[in-house]
Write a protein that holds these residues in place. Structure first.
Motif, PDB file in Angstrom:
ATOM      1  N   VAL A  76       0.827  -1.213   0.000  1.00  0.00           N
ATOM      2  CA  VAL A  76       0.000   0.000   0.000  1.00  0.00           C
ATOM      3  C   VAL A  76       0.861   1.264   0.000  1.00  0.00           C
ATOM      4  N   LEU A  77       2.077   1.158  -0.455  1.00  0.00           N
ATOM      5  CA  LEU A  77       3.000   2.292  -0.457  1.00  0.00           C
ATOM      6  C   LEU A  77       2.451   3.509  -1.213  1.00  0.00           C
ATOM      7  N   PRO A  78       1.787   3.353  -2.355  1.00  0.00           N
ATOM      8  CA  PRO A  78       1.212   4.545  -3.007  1.00  0.00           C
ATOM      9  C   PRO A  78       0.167   5.247  -2.139  1.00  0.00           C
ATOM     10  N   ARG A  79      -0.617   4.490  -1.381  1.00  0.00           N
ATOM     11  CA  ARG A  79      -1.606   5.095  -0.482  1.00  0.00           C
ATOM     12  C   ARG A  79      -0.927   5.830   0.664  1.00  0.00           C
ATOM     13  N   ILE A  80       0.141   5.245   1.189  1.00  0.00           N
ATOM     14  CA  ILE A  80       0.887   5.899   2.267  1.00  0.00           C
ATOM     15  C   ILE A  80       1.467   7.213   1.760  1.00  0.00           C
ATOM     16  N   ALA A  82       0.452   9.051  -0.753  1.00  0.00           N
ATOM     17  CA  ALA A  82      -0.630  10.010  -1.002  1.00  0.00           C
ATOM     18  C   ALA A  82      -1.110  10.641   0.304  1.00  0.00           C
ATOM     19  N   ALA A  83      -1.229   9.843   1.358  1.00  0.00           N
ATOM     20  CA  ALA A  83      -1.649  10.370   2.655  1.00  0.00           C
ATOM     21  C   ALA A  83      -0.601  11.333   3.202  1.00  0.00           C
ATOM     22  N   PHE A  84       0.682  10.992   3.027  1.00  0.00           N
ATOM     23  CA  PHE A  84       1.767  11.864   3.485  1.00  0.00           C
ATOM     24  C   PHE A  84       1.750  13.195   2.734  1.00  0.00           C
ATOM     25  N   ALA A 114       0.478   7.256   8.694  1.00  0.00           N
ATOM     26  CA  ALA A 114       1.008   5.907   8.451  1.00  0.00           C
ATOM     27  C   ALA A 114       0.214   4.873   9.239  1.00  0.00           C
ATOM     28  N   ASP A 115      -0.059   5.146  10.502  1.00  0.00           N
ATOM     29  CA  ASP A 115      -0.822   4.212  11.329  1.00  0.00           C
ATOM     30  C   ASP A 115      -2.235   4.025  10.795  1.00  0.00           C
ATOM     31  N   GLN A 116      -2.822   5.116  10.304  1.00  0.00           N
ATOM     32  CA  GLN A 116      -4.181   5.041   9.784  1.00  0.00           C
ATOM     33  C   GLN A 116      -4.245   4.216   8.503  1.00  0.00           C
ATOM     34  N   VAL A 117      -3.310   4.423   7.592  1.00  0.00           N
ATOM     35  CA  VAL A 117      -3.321   3.669   6.330  1.00  0.00           C
ATOM     36  C   VAL A 117      -3.023   2.196   6.580  1.00  0.00           C
ATOM     37  N   LEU A 118      -2.086   1.913   7.480  1.00  0.00           N
ATOM     38  CA  LEU A 118      -1.727   0.516   7.764  1.00  0.00           C
ATOM     39  C   LEU A 118      -2.759  -0.184   8.642  1.00  0.00           C
TER      40      LEU A 118
END
Length: 133
Positions: A76-80, A82-84, A114-118
């Motif tokens: 999910v690195l692209p989502r992380i 994007a959130a960053f 990071a915690d939210q996406v993971l």
């Protein structure tokens, strides 16, 4: 015409020797160790002290000792990222002109993302260079 054929033939003879002489590419050691995931550079627009626009650049990464969580983070690195970027843009839009970015606040904001996406804790955010151009 003969010269062109001769040059092509010479290149074909030399190419295998060059390929064989090239050093084998071993997997490079990543900076930060095996549990470290490097996040591509994050950028956001800021207003400099002169009133002109500038770019806030932040380098970051995640240290994740847990293998399962690291595999999930890689997927999910692209989502992380994007959130960053979104969190960084919101932070940068609220900065006063000419202000210096606060590393502690950025760490808290990005760690929360990071915690939210993971979906769980276990990834530790590491900040690198922060620049305003």
């Amino acid at each position: 015409m003969q010269r062109r054929r001769l040059l092509t033939f010479a290149a074909l003879l030399v190419a295998p020797a060059l390929i064989a002489a090239a050093p084998a590419k071993d997997e490079k050691k990543k900076g930060g160790g095996a549990s470290f995931i490097q996040i591509n550079t994050l950028t956001a627009t800021v207003i400099r002290a002169s009133g002109r626009r500038g770019i806030l650049t932040v380098e970051s990464g995640l240290d994740i000792p847990n293998e399962k969580l690291r595999a999930k983070a890689n997927s999910v690195l692209p989502r992380i990222r994007a959130a960053f970027v979104q969190a960084l843009q919101i932070y940068a839009s609220g900065m006063s002109p000419g202000a210096i970015p606060n590393a502690e606040i950025l760490t808290l904001l990005l760690q929360r993302e990071a915690d939210q996406v993971l979906g769980q804790k276990g990834a530790r955010l590491l900040l690198g260079t922060m620049l305003i151009n």
